[in-house]
Design a protein around this motif. Structure first.
Motif, PDB file in Angstrom:
ATOM      1  N   GLU A   5       0.832  -1.187   0.000  1.00  0.00           N
ATOM      2  CA  GLU A   5       0.000   0.000   0.000  1.00  0.00           C
ATOM      3  C   GLU A   5       0.876   1.249   0.000  1.00  0.00           C
ATOM      4  O   GLU A   5       2.002   1.229   0.515  1.00  0.00           O
ATOM      5  N   SER A   6       0.332   2.304  -0.528  1.00  0.00           N
ATOM      6  CA  SER A   6       1.017   3.598  -0.482  1.00  0.00           C
ATOM      7  C   SER A   6      -0.020   4.701  -0.520  1.00  0.00           C
ATOM      8  O   SER A   6      -1.190   4.456  -0.833  1.00  0.00           O
ATOM      9  N   GLY A   8      -0.606   7.018   2.115  1.00  0.00           N
ATOM     10  CA  GLY A   8      -1.060   7.538   3.395  1.00  0.00           C
ATOM     11  C   GLY A   8      -0.364   8.833   3.760  1.00  0.00           C
ATOM     12  O   GLY A   8       0.593   9.255   3.104  1.00  0.00           O
ATOM     13  N   LEU A  19      -5.322   6.147  -1.688  1.00  0.00           N
ATOM     14  CA  LEU A  19      -4.389   5.080  -1.378  1.00  0.00           C
ATOM     15  C   LEU A  19      -4.283   4.121  -2.562  1.00  0.00           C
ATOM     16  O   LEU A  19      -5.259   3.914  -3.278  1.00  0.00           O
ATOM     17  N   CYS A  21      -2.823   0.208  -3.999  1.00  0.00           N
ATOM     18  CA  CYS A  21      -2.450  -1.164  -3.651  1.00  0.00           C
ATOM     19  C   CYS A  21      -1.903  -1.840  -4.896  1.00  0.00           C
ATOM     20  O   CYS A  21      -2.578  -1.869  -5.933  1.00  0.00           O
ATOM     21  N   VAL A  92      -4.374   2.739  10.421  1.00  0.00           N
ATOM     22  CA  VAL A  92      -3.514   2.109   9.420  1.00  0.00           C
ATOM     23  C   VAL A  92      -4.434   1.379   8.444  1.00  0.00           C
ATOM     24  O   VAL A  92      -5.296   0.605   8.871  1.00  0.00           O
ATOM     25  N   TYR A  94      -5.027  -1.102   5.177  1.00  0.00           N
ATOM     26  CA  TYR A  94      -4.433  -2.268   4.532  1.00  0.00           C
ATOM     27  C   TYR A  94      -5.275  -2.675   3.322  1.00  0.00           C
ATOM     28  O   TYR A  94      -6.504  -2.597   3.370  1.00  0.00           O
ATOM     29  N   GLN A 114       1.534  -4.279   4.133  1.00  0.00           N
ATOM     30  CA  GLN A 114       2.146  -3.836   5.387  1.00  0.00           C
ATOM     31  C   GLN A 114       1.388  -2.679   6.016  1.00  0.00           C
ATOM     32  O   GLN A 114       1.609  -2.342   7.183  1.00  0.00           O
ATOM     33  N   THR A 116      -0.581   1.359   5.455  1.00  0.00           N
ATOM     34  CA  THR A 116      -0.150   2.748   5.314  1.00  0.00           C
ATOM     35  C   THR A 116      -0.974   3.594   6.273  1.00  0.00           C
ATOM     36  O   THR A 116      -2.188   3.410   6.386  1.00  0.00           O
TER      37      THR A 116
END
Length: 122
Positions: A5-6, A8, A19, A21, A92, A94, A114, A116
């Motif tokens: 993920e990215s 955040g 976000l 994925c 967080v 996911y 993991q 974000t």
């Protein structure tokens, strides 16, 4: 296969974030993808899922109309667009998938990324 993920970050109440994925070792173009979140000291909340036909299933009433899912097959990426963010959305986030075509409840067969962190605060 791993999910990543990215996107955040810190956003003010009422703001938006998107976000992303992505998967390594597998193309998300061929999989249903779910999103969930976990806030500090709270339990897991399953949010939404998009299946192979790009039909979205909503799992959580409090994000309906504010969070949407989409795919970019050229980029092999699934996006969670979050609008009108509220402090209670801080968590967080996911993405998860069992790499099948359908949205099923997130369970032991799902791989998670993991995570974000999204922080909604003024």
């Amino acid at each position: 296969v791993q999910l990543v993920e990215s996107g955040g970050g810190l956003v003010q109440p009422g703001g938006s974030l998107r976000l992303s994925c992505q998967a390594s070792g597998f193309s998300l173009n061929f999989a249903a993808v779910s999103w969930l979140r976990q806030a500090p000291g709270k339990g897991r909340e399953d949010l939404l899922c998009i299946n192979l036909q790009d039909v979205t299933t909503d799992y959580l009433d409090s994000v309906k109309g504010r969070f949407t899912l989409s795919r970019d097959n050229a980029k092999k990426t699934v996006y969670l667009q979050m609008d009108n963010l509220k402090p209670e959305d801080t968590a967080v986030y996911y993405c998860a998938s069992d790499f099948g075509p359908n949205c099923v409840g997130i369970g032991p067969s799902h791989t998670w990324g993991q995570g974000t962190l999204v922080t909604v605060s003024s």
